[in-house]
Write a protein that holds these residues in place. Sequence first.
Motif, mmCIF file in Angstrom:
data_model
loop_
_atom_site.group_PDB
_atom_site.id
_atom_site.type_symbol
_atom_site.label_atom_id
_atom_site.label_comp_id
_atom_site.label_asym_id
_atom_site.label_seq_id
_atom_site.Cartn_x
_atom_site.Cartn_y
_atom_site.Cartn_z
ATOM 1 N N MET A 118 0.850 -1.174 0.000
ATOM 2 C CA MET A 118 0.000 0.000 0.000
ATOM 3 C C MET A 118 0.899 1.242 0.000
ATOM 4 O O MET A 118 1.860 1.303 0.761
ATOM 5 C CB MET A 118 -0.881 0.008 1.253
ATOM 6 C CG MET A 118 -1.719 1.237 1.343
ATOM 7 S SD MET A 118 -2.628 1.495 2.870
ATOM 8 C CE MET A 118 -2.977 -0.107 3.437
ATOM 9 N N ARG A 121 -1.596 6.537 1.453
ATOM 10 C CA ARG A 121 -2.842 5.902 1.914
ATOM 11 C C ARG A 121 -2.705 5.428 3.357
ATOM 12 O O ARG A 121 -3.629 5.549 4.150
ATOM 13 C CB ARG A 121 -3.201 4.715 1.029
ATOM 14 C CG ARG A 121 -3.877 5.118 -0.225
ATOM 15 C CD ARG A 121 -4.450 3.890 -0.877
ATOM 16 N NE ARG A 121 -4.447 4.090 -2.316
ATOM 17 C CZ ARG A 121 -4.612 3.144 -3.191
ATOM 18 N NH1 ARG A 121 -4.764 1.893 -2.809
ATOM 19 N NH2 ARG A 121 -4.612 3.412 -4.474
ATOM 20 N N HIS A 127 -5.607 -1.519 10.747
ATOM 21 C CA HIS A 127 -5.342 -2.767 10.024
ATOM 22 C C HIS A 127 -5.139 -2.496 8.536
ATOM 23 O O HIS A 127 -4.272 -3.111 7.906
ATOM 24 C CB HIS A 127 -6.485 -3.759 10.234
ATOM 25 C CG HIS A 127 -6.535 -4.315 11.625
ATOM 26 N ND1 HIS A 127 -7.537 -5.136 12.053
ATOM 27 C CD2 HIS A 127 -5.705 -4.160 12.696
ATOM 28 C CE1 HIS A 127 -7.321 -5.480 13.308
ATOM 29 N NE2 HIS A 127 -6.220 -4.886 13.724
ATOM 30 N N HIS A 128 -5.907 -1.579 7.999
ATOM 31 C CA HIS A 128 -5.736 -1.213 6.595
ATOM 32 C C HIS A 128 -4.371 -0.553 6.375
ATOM 33 O O HIS A 128 -3.673 -0.865 5.409
ATOM 34 C CB HIS A 128 -6.867 -0.280 6.158
ATOM 35 C CG HIS A 128 -6.761 0.182 4.749
ATOM 36 N ND1 HIS A 128 -6.849 -0.664 3.669
ATOM 37 C CD2 HIS A 128 -6.555 1.420 4.229
ATOM 38 C CE1 HIS A 128 -6.712 0.024 2.559
ATOM 39 N NE2 HIS A 128 -6.527 1.292 2.868
ATOM 40 N N GLY A 161 -1.693 -2.930 6.098
ATOM 41 C CA GLY A 161 -1.784 -3.832 4.955
ATOM 42 C C GLY A 161 -2.432 -5.166 5.288
ATOM 43 O O GLY A 161 -2.388 -6.095 4.489
ATOM 44 N N TRP A 162 -3.046 -5.283 6.458
ATOM 45 C CA TRP A 162 -3.658 -6.540 6.879
ATOM 46 C C TRP A 162 -5.026 -6.755 6.255
ATOM 47 O O TRP A 162 -5.477 -7.903 6.152
ATOM 48 C CB TRP A 162 -3.787 -6.596 8.385
ATOM 49 C CG TRP A 162 -2.462 -6.573 9.095
ATOM 50 C CD1 TRP A 162 -1.236 -6.859 8.563
ATOM 51 C CD2 TRP A 162 -2.241 -6.249 10.453
ATOM 52 N NE1 TRP A 162 -0.266 -6.724 9.507
ATOM 53 C CE2 TRP A 162 -0.856 -6.357 10.689
ATOM 54 C CE3 TRP A 162 -3.066 -5.879 11.502
ATOM 55 C CZ2 TRP A 162 -0.288 -6.099 11.932
ATOM 56 C CZ3 TRP A 162 -2.511 -5.636 12.735
ATOM 57 C CH2 TRP A 162 -1.132 -5.748 12.942
ATOM 58 N N ILE A 163 -5.715 -5.644 5.910
ATOM 59 C CA ILE A 163 -7.006 -5.769 5.239
ATOM 60 C C ILE A 163 -7.009 -4.866 4.011
ATOM 61 O O ILE A 163 -6.290 -3.860 3.957
ATOM 62 C CB ILE A 163 -8.204 -5.428 6.167
ATOM 63 C CG1 ILE A 163 -8.172 -3.962 6.613
ATOM 64 C CG2 ILE A 163 -8.265 -6.378 7.363
ATOM 65 C CD1 ILE A 163 -9.415 -3.521 7.356
ATOM 66 N N SER A 164 -7.812 -5.228 3.040
ATOM 67 C CA SER A 164 -7.899 -4.466 1.796
ATOM 68 C C SER A 164 -8.802 -3.245 1.974
ATOM 69 O O SER A 164 -9.512 -3.100 2.979
ATOM 70 C CB SER A 164 -8.478 -5.353 0.693
ATOM 71 O OG SER A 164 -9.826 -5.658 0.997
ATOM 72 N N ARG A 165 -8.777 -2.406 0.975
ATOM 73 C CA ARG A 165 -9.659 -1.235 0.980
ATOM 74 C C ARG A 165 -11.113 -1.680 0.989
ATOM 75 O O ARG A 165 -11.942 -1.092 1.675
ATOM 76 C CB ARG A 165 -9.368 -0.384 -0.263
ATOM 77 C CG ARG A 165 -10.230 0.839 -0.347
ATOM 78 C CD ARG A 165 -9.830 1.681 -1.520
ATOM 79 N NE ARG A 165 -10.762 2.772 -1.688
ATOM 80 C CZ ARG A 165 -11.028 3.333 -2.822
ATOM 81 N NH1 ARG A 165 -10.421 2.921 -3.918
ATOM 82 N NH2 ARG A 165 -11.883 4.312 -2.900
ATOM 83 N N ARG A 166 -11.396 -2.733 0.249
ATOM 84 C CA ARG A 166 -12.764 -3.259 0.206
ATOM 85 C C ARG A 166 -13.209 -3.724 1.600
ATOM 86 O O ARG A 166 -14.334 -3.446 2.028
ATOM 87 C CB ARG A 166 -12.863 -4.404 -0.787
ATOM 88 C CG ARG A 166 -14.216 -5.074 -0.766
ATOM 89 C CD ARG A 166 -14.284 -6.168 -1.775
ATOM 90 N NE ARG A 166 -15.283 -5.720 -2.739
ATOM 91 C CZ ARG A 166 -15.522 -6.295 -3.870
ATOM 92 N NH1 ARG A 166 -14.820 -7.329 -4.258
ATOM 93 N NH2 ARG A 166 -16.464 -5.849 -4.666
ATOM 94 N N GLU A 167 -12.333 -4.426 2.293
ATOM 95 C CA GLU A 167 -12.662 -4.885 3.653
ATOM 96 C C GLU A 167 -12.850 -3.696 4.583
ATOM 97 O O GLU A 167 -13.754 -3.694 5.427
ATOM 98 C CB GLU A 167 -11.570 -5.816 4.179
ATOM 99 C CG GLU A 167 -11.788 -6.286 5.607
ATOM 100 C CD GLU A 167 -13.005 -7.168 5.808
ATOM 101 O OE1 GLU A 167 -13.470 -7.271 6.967
ATOM 102 O OE2 GLU A 167 -13.512 -7.752 4.825
ATOM 103 N N GLU A 176 -13.933 -0.748 3.713
ATOM 104 C CA GLU A 176 -15.238 -0.185 3.366
ATOM 105 C C GLU A 176 -16.371 -1.017 3.960
ATOM 106 O O GLU A 176 -17.360 -0.464 4.455
ATOM 107 C CB GLU A 176 -15.383 -0.088 1.852
ATOM 108 C CG GLU A 176 -14.497 0.978 1.243
ATOM 109 C CD GLU A 176 -14.475 0.936 -0.283
ATOM 110 O OE1 GLU A 176 -15.121 0.049 -0.878
ATOM 111 O OE2 GLU A 176 -13.806 1.809 -0.861
#
Length: 94
Positions: free
Chosen positions: A1, A5, A54-55, A58-64, A66
């Motif tokens: 990432m 961001r 967590h985002h 880098g542990w979760i995606s942007r989609r997660e 959201e």
Amino acid sequence: MPRRRARRALASARMLDQVVAEQLPLVARLPEDSRHRAADFLAELVLLSQAYRHHAAGWISRRELEERGSHAVSRIAVIRRRSSLSSAQFTERD
């Protein structure tokens, strides 16, 4: 990432943490029923702050992120509806 961001996500997490920290002392002074609703609301903000961290890591995606944000908004809406229902019931009893 990209770092930008990650920095924005961490800034969002810090802002949510600040809101919780500023509101927490006020919650202790509320009547018990209001205190539980306020604590539930603040807990949702803490979970959202954690999702931003967590985002950023880098542990979760942007989609997660959201999805978790949408879930938090939905839960807060439920808490608000419960609050308005309980005050409406209180008014009807009078």
